[in-house]
Design an enzyme around this catalytic site. Structure first.
Site, PDB file in Angstrom:
ATOM      1  N   HIS A  40      53.536  79.532  27.076  1.00  0.00           N
ATOM      2  CA  HIS A  40      54.085  80.501  28.026  1.00  0.00           C
ATOM      3  C   HIS A  40      55.051  81.403  27.266  1.00  0.00           C
ATOM      4  CE1 HIS A  40      56.504  76.840  27.843  1.00  0.00           C
ATOM      5  NE2 HIS A  40      57.489  77.707  27.709  1.00  0.00           N
ATOM      6  N   HIS A 127      57.580  86.017  21.905  1.00  0.00           N
ATOM      7  CA  HIS A 127      56.505  85.420  21.115  1.00  0.00           C
ATOM      8  C   HIS A 127      55.952  84.206  21.852  1.00  0.00           C
ATOM      9  CE1 HIS A 127      59.936  82.884  20.158  1.00  0.00           C
ATOM     10  NE2 HIS A 127      59.063  81.931  19.867  1.00  0.00           N
TER      11      HIS A 127
END
Length: 185
Positions: A40, A127
């Site tokens: 996630h 990221h």
């Protein structure tokens, strides 16, 4: 409960992540791989939170991001923290509406700081964590492996919500459950 705030990824992005991890494994990459279903885009790690605070956190999130626009994001590029010569974390990059994403993250950070959670001092660097590398070995040739996926493009998606997630550590790895959601407009 251990909790964090994140943007969830669509299944097709997670499928692409699975393929990249398989490609790297076949190339002999030795790492602790993040389970694709658990990947996630983290906006804020909260740590241990009393379950009785879920409504308070959800309400603060609604005030902070409920009027924010949906985000058009893409998953592309890769790298390592702190760097490719001494990799500890292998990541995929996030592109697209980065300014809007950063504004959402700042709003989340401010809302949670207002509830007494510690402010994150590191600059937000969106990221997706692919793997953690505890003991990089020269024979693993991480620089070459990172270079092999440097220009990866997994697709574009619309981030339409911010989720409050619960993390449960189990033998097979962390299991994440959404306990609250705020829709973006």
């Amino acid at each position: 409960m251990r909790a964090f705030i994140a943007i969830e990824l669509p299944p097709e992005i997670k499928q692409g992540i699975t393929k990249i991890q398989e490609q790297l494994r076949k190339a002999g990459a030795n790492a602790g791989w993040t389970r694709p279903e658990g990947i996630h885009l983290t906006l804020k790690f909260l740590g241990e939170v009393e379950e009785s605070r879920v409504d308070e956190i959800r309400n603060a999130l609604a005030s902070a991001v409920g009027a924010k626009d949906k985000l058009r994001l893409s998953i592309e590029g890769s790298g390592a923290f702190p760097n490719a010569k001494n990799p500890r974390v292998l990541w995929l990059g996030v592109a697209g509406d980065i300014e809007k994403l950063s504004a959402v993250q700042v709003s989340v950070e401010n809302a949670m700081t207002g509830l007494g959670f510690e402010r994150e001092e590191r600059k937000f660097s969106p990221h997706l964590t692919l793997a953690r590398i505890k003991f990089p070995k020269p024979r693993d040739n991480w620089q070459q492996k990172i270079e092999s996926i440097r220009d990866v493009k997994l697709g574009v998606f619309e981030a339409d919500r911010v989720s409050l997630m619960k993390s449960e550590l189990k033998r097979e790895g962390a299991v994440y459950t959404e306990v609250g959601r705020i829709e973006l407009t």
